[in-house]
Design an enzyme around this catalytic site. Structure first.
Site: not given
Length: 374
Positions: A71-73, A75, A100
């Site tokens: 998971v990142c901010a 994608g 996120m």
């Protein structure tokens, strides 16, 4: 190609309490402020820049056959890290689609229970934000309470159920998320309700929520109960004489904060009166359904957030402070950081400003923080 997991697929895993391993590659400050939680989620943080030269920093923490959701901010970085993990021999790796930002906007419907006369009550869980909204349907009509900004899902749900949205209600003027109530009411030709004491600065027309004036959804009654404290106009709802929707006044493990309009000292007395007197005169068998949750442990089996009112008087520490001065100190001094962009969110919900969609997403980033920490 890296395998993609949608927010809907992840939400189902969290809701069903399936074991879920998250590798969050955002920077540590962002991770510490806000992360994926709930069910049997295990989450670890390793910033993306630590993995640019390879995944050695996380290899010892991950088993080769484990399912790992990166998971990142937004994608992008998560796809790159997932590729690196696959190159290192990990075969069961996914990148969370949209990161996120998308997780913050996902709504997951959960059936709360049947209502008299064939009606049904649903709770919509915004897992990435801790927001809860409600869908009441009976006899072909529907009302939605504390609507999120993502109004399309409610319209689609109403269409799926074959019902018409007639009423849209907000328990109070929200400060942690942008309400979609007024916009949804306009789209479907419904009536938008707002507590009048919270609406003194709004720039649009609305129908006042008033105690003693029930709202009928088919054969189901929604009974407004004036319950100030989180805001001066906060209003709870009794539905079908069984459910108590408490807005941001009472949560499963905490109570609402009175400071988001800068009037904590003025409103703390109202908050105490609502919690320690007004609600105490209600049936202890009522099922409390709040507008938010703050702790992953509040998600029950199936994802529902609820508890009997009588049980909360026994175990919610915010309801067990007998000394008034101690209570006042608790709710004016023991407060978490304020929600992200809460002043801009309040102005948006008043109709004073109209941010672009990307700006709205940015304003809503982060946890809700509407509760007193206990």
């Amino acid at each position: 190609m890296v395998k993609i997991m949608t927010t809907k697929e992840l939400a189902r895993k969290v809701k069903k309490h399936e074991e879920t391993l998250i590798l969050d590659v955002r920077n540590t400050d962002d991770f510490d402020n806000w992360k994926i939680e709930g069910g049997k989620v295990e989450v670890m943080n390793e910033p993306y820049f630590n993995l640019l030269d390879g995944v050695d920093p996380v290899v010892e923490k991950l088993e080769i056959e484990q399912e790992v959701i990166v998971v990142c901010a937004k994608g992008g970085s998560s796809q790159m890290v997932a590729e690196l993990l696959e190159e290192a021999g990990y075969e069961n790796v996914y990148s969370l689609e949209g990161g996120m930002k998308s997780w913050s906007e996902h709504l997951e419907p959960v059936k709360v229970g049947e209502l008299s006369g064939g009606g049904t009550l649903y709770q919509f869980i915004r897992l990435g934000k801790g927001c809860l909204s409600y869908f009441v349907e009976a006899n072909g009509e529907a009302a939605i309470i504390d609507t999120s900004r993502m109004t399309g899902i409610y319209e689609a749900f109403a269409s799926e159920k074959g019902v018409t949205i007639k009423y849209v209600l907000d328990t109070h003027l929200h400060a942690d998320h942008i309400s979609g109530g007024r916009q949804l009411a306009e789209r479907v030709g419904g009536t938008y309700y707002l507590p009048p004491k919270d609406a003194e600065e709004v720039t649009f027309d609305y129908t006042p929520l008033e105690e003693g004036k029930d709202i009928k959804v088919g054969d189901i009654s929604i009974q407004p109960i004036y319950s100030p404290g989180h805001t001066i106009g906060s209003t709870s709802f009794i539905i079908d004489d069984r459910y108590l929707l408490t807005g941001d006044i009472l949560f499963v493990r905490s109570i609402g904060r009175p400071d988001l309009a800068g009037l904590a000292e003025d409103w703390v007395g109202d908050l105490r009166n609502t919690l320690y007197h007004r609600y105490k005169n209600l049936s202890m068998d009522f099922i409390v359904l709040p507008a938010h949750y703050s702790f992953a442990e509040e998600l029950g089996e199936g994802g529902q957030v609820s508890a009997k009112l009588g049980e909360l008087y026994q175990r919610n520490s915010g309801l067990r402070v007998e000394d008034e001065n101690q209570f006042r100190k608790m709710v004016t001094e023991n407060l978490p950081p304020q929600p992200n962009a809460y002043e801009e969110i309040r102005k948006t919900n008043m109709g004073k400003i109209s941010p672009e969609e990307e700006k709205k997403k940015e304003m809503e980033t982060g946890p809700n923080r509407c509760a007193v920490e206990r």
